[in-house]
Design a protein around this motif. Sequence first.
Motif, PDB file in Angstrom:
ATOM      1  N   TRP A 446      -0.961  -0.160  -4.239  1.00  0.00           N
ATOM      2  CA  TRP A 446      -0.280  -1.241  -3.363  1.00  0.00           C
ATOM      3  C   TRP A 446      -1.077  -2.376  -3.062  1.00  0.00           C
ATOM      4  CZ3 TRP A 446       0.918   3.886  -3.344  1.00  0.00           C
ATOM      5  CH2 TRP A 446       2.355   4.127  -3.712  1.00  0.00           C
ATOM      6  N   ARG A 451      -5.506  -2.100  -3.517  1.00  0.00           N
ATOM      7  CA  ARG A 451      -6.559  -1.729  -2.698  1.00  0.00           C
ATOM      8  C   ARG A 451      -5.941  -0.597  -1.847  1.00  0.00           C
ATOM      9  NH1 ARG A 451      -8.548  -6.290   1.363  1.00  0.00           N
ATOM     10  NH2 ARG A 451      -8.373  -7.365  -0.615  1.00  0.00           N
ATOM     11  N   ALA A 452      -4.430  -0.455  -1.680  1.00  0.00           N
ATOM     12  CA  ALA A 452      -3.924   0.515  -0.896  1.00  0.00           C
ATOM     13  C   ALA A 452      -3.480   1.823  -1.694  1.00  0.00           C
ATOM     14  CB  ALA A 452      -2.536  -0.076  -0.245  1.00  0.00           C
ATOM     15  N   ASP A 457      -1.217   3.205   3.880  1.00  0.00           N
ATOM     16  CA  ASP A 457      -2.228   2.212   3.693  1.00  0.00           C
ATOM     17  C   ASP A 457      -1.963   0.922   3.778  1.00  0.00           C
ATOM     18  OD1 ASP A 457      -3.841   4.440   3.617  1.00  0.00           O
ATOM     19  OD2 ASP A 457      -4.578   4.210   1.795  1.00  0.00           O
ATOM     20  N   ALA A 458      -0.843   0.593   2.757  1.00  0.00           N
ATOM     21  CA  ALA A 458      -0.409  -0.964   2.571  1.00  0.00           C
ATOM     22  C   ALA A 458       0.070  -1.328   3.971  1.00  0.00           C
ATOM     23  CB  ALA A 458       0.639  -0.846   1.527  1.00  0.00           C
ATOM     24  N   MET A 461      -2.741  -2.386   6.346  1.00  0.00           N
ATOM     25  CA  MET A 461      -3.447  -3.386   5.807  1.00  0.00           C
ATOM     26  C   MET A 461      -2.720  -4.743   6.164  1.00  0.00           C
ATOM     27  SD  MET A 461      -5.274  -1.834   2.369  1.00  0.00           S
ATOM     28  CE  MET A 461      -6.320  -0.515   2.422  1.00  0.00           C
TER      29      MET A 461
ATOM     30  N   ASP B 131     -11.885  -2.519  -3.206  1.00  0.00           N
ATOM     31  CA  ASP B 131     -12.520  -3.052  -1.737  1.00  0.00           C
ATOM     32  C   ASP B 131     -13.724  -3.379  -2.263  1.00  0.00           C
ATOM     33  OD1 ASP B 131     -13.609  -0.652  -2.411  1.00  0.00           O
ATOM     34  OD2 ASP B 131     -12.843   0.647  -0.827  1.00  0.00           O
TER      35      ASP B 131
END
Lengths: 491, 388
Positions: A446, A451-452, A457-458, A461, B131
Amino acid sequence: MKIHISISILLVLCLSGSLCFSGNLLARDFERGDVNEDGSFDISDAIGMLNHMFLGDVAYCQDAMDVNDDGILNIADAIVSINYLFLNGDAPESPFGLCGPDLTKDNLTCESYSQCNLGDAILGLDLETFASFVRGRELMSKEFTPEEGLGPFYNATSCTACHSTPVPGGSAPIYRNFFFAAVGVPGSQGPIWDPELPSIVMPAYALPGNPRPAFPDPSQVGNQPVTIVQRNAPPQLGVGLFERISNSEIFGNSDPDDSDGDGISGRFNTDGSGNLGRFGFKAQANFLEAFLRGASNNQMGITTDPFLGSGGIVSAAMMQVSAGFDEPTIDDDLIQDPEISVQDFGDIVIFSMFLAPPPKGEMGPDEQDGETLFFQMECNKCHIPSLQSDLGPVEAYTDLLLHDMGPELADGISMGMPQFSTISASTTDSEFRTQPLWGVRLHGPWLHDGRADSMEDAILMHGGEGQASRDAYQALTPTQQQLVISFLEAL
Amino acid sequence: MKNQYFLPLSLFAFLVLGLTITALNAEIIDDDTPVPPVGALGGPDRELDPAELEQWIRGRRVFDRDWRQSEGLGTPDINADSCRSCHQKPVIGAAGGLDTNVTRFGFDNFGAGPFEDLPGGQVASKGRRPDTPGREDADPTADIFEQRQTPSVLGLGLIDTISDLEVLSHEDPNDIDGNGCRGVARMIDIAGVMEVGKFGWKSQVPTLSDFLRDASTGEVGLTLVDDGRGFGLLSDSDSVPDPEFPPDDFVDMLFYCAHLAYPPRGGNPDPQVAVGEQLFDEIGCSICHIPSMEGTDGPVPLYSDLLLHDIHPDDFRGMGEDGAAVGFYRTPPLWGIRDTAPYLHDGRATTLEDAILAHEDEASIMMREYFALTAEEKEALILFLSDL
């Protein structure tokens, strides 16, 4: 047991030769009898059958009309329907009342049934448009060769290289990410100077035997900043409907100066003439055909001529997609442009325009509790559940506006035009379009660059204008957090 | 009752869809995914006992697994999220297309030579964990780039049974038999012992386990336990504890790959296939693409000698390595070739004929013999190759 045997036989046939034709062998799910895909079996379905048999109405799924499952579409199907509905006659054959495949062999087809399958067509298309949609769905997976025009630079050899999770028109995992390489400061960024690339999309490949394009060093571009950032492939399911949402509908939710003081602005991307962006993580485009023509050239090096062109524009504006409405795209390989015919590319456009949104999941008590929390946390201030279009409500959970997502998500890229706003004269690099949440369960990873790893996580963030909702999520008990996730998984 | 068969059927439908029309980008294998028959494409190489079958199925899931950033994906650089990302055409475990190629770079003084490695090694990965900023780029002085196609894993377990001596017995470095073809084995120093390289485009890897370790780190960015042989990284720069690849999972994946059947012949009944097979032998293709080598479990019908040959024109530019100079590549096995277009190490040949016509130097006699064939003979030869 019998079923398992036939599966392995089919699989062997499929594996050992070219007996696997797409479409025919594909057991598409449907609900028998529910011809108009409205979730119930009633007289309107019987009328739909008769309209197909006698008036030539387009049949998305003949199997759904074959109520008695005899492999023939005829008046008997309508009679069985009416007997069941009004005279306590036998129910339609399986699958009835739930989604499932046809378990008996016949020559009927089922090309699309969007209530049971991802990646099928929205309802109501005419025969020609529906046929174009079906062709376009196949062409999404066409792998282009260098001889057909792939390159000179490319990231992918087919549309489904990046749009296939979980069906053609979907998304992709991280390894299909691509890079932007933008030269300049946000607000006036351009592509790198060499080689001559059509956009800030950075190709991973040149054709075999050629150097891989490199990111420029700032010293090579007059010491201007060079921004390198990733993008995860955006899912296409339902996006055609965004084109059917009026400028005023999107504008109505905007608050470019945050005049109501709730910490949430909602700015629109615009060409300066009141035409609002809809597509892309920065809402940088509002004309689907141009967006697709841009991607085709930027990602595959496949040049196109306009299909609908400006004549097909629902609301005219287009920014930074490197394809003009009415100009062909060209590249400098030795293959004659356009490298895909107008008809074939038009089929891909039609597929994308009429690709149905993902079917909703079950809304049980947990999901309903999660929905309540979603509203309490005010996620809906940006992820607004529904926008109006000329084809009805678009329940995408987005406002299609730009929001500041905070410094952690800022990506150094501004893709937009001047803003009529006191916040900033141009779009900023921390502003992103509210990502639609319909089907969000289907296309991890996501966020704009993937990055998620998870939806949780999304959520965590989210910064900037999303910070308050993020904090509200974090303050929930683990059980409540799970309810929110359950709700998202049902969208 | 209904659900019992709806699930496998829709899975099957998804498999068919995946096999024929769509890139396989997400996990496609679960515990209910049918196991193709013994010897079929993507199936086991022999009858497995129940415990072995369970391990094979577990290993297939590991091969299919999309690794997440939180599990150690990336060094932080990546070319793929999973083994399946690249090894998927036409079935999981097989090959990949032009858009999953790996990019290598070096410096050869604009073709004048000699080839030199540049800082950063030869590989410039395609992607990176989101990241981590930036992308792994080639050293700015690089003047030569080479792409590498995804090689199929099908049948590699059988190649692993070919002894070093068997490979060495086909060497002819001085072309004593005068057919133009030399053929030299790639020798790799493994902890002080020289072993024959049998895997990889330049025969740079001796065993299947080494090959899987090398790719697990190089493509997916996973760290591994030390096996003392030098392939694969033991630690990387991300914050996930090493080894990122759970050792038991790796063992299961190795078992799966070791017991993936080699690609079966297509079985085209056209009598011209046999004509083409005879021509393949007559014009000398079979000198390097030898139809069968001896393995410890019996013959290995791979159509390769596993030796390095230079089949490129004098002005060819590419990667050089110790023990495999510029222009030298391992004879690629031809089993399964009908499903693995495009061809050659970098995929520059779209068709089988393009690939044949690219053969020069050691293979120039054979290529010219092909060129001199009648149209019917050429067609028969391609028909034969299309049945492999």
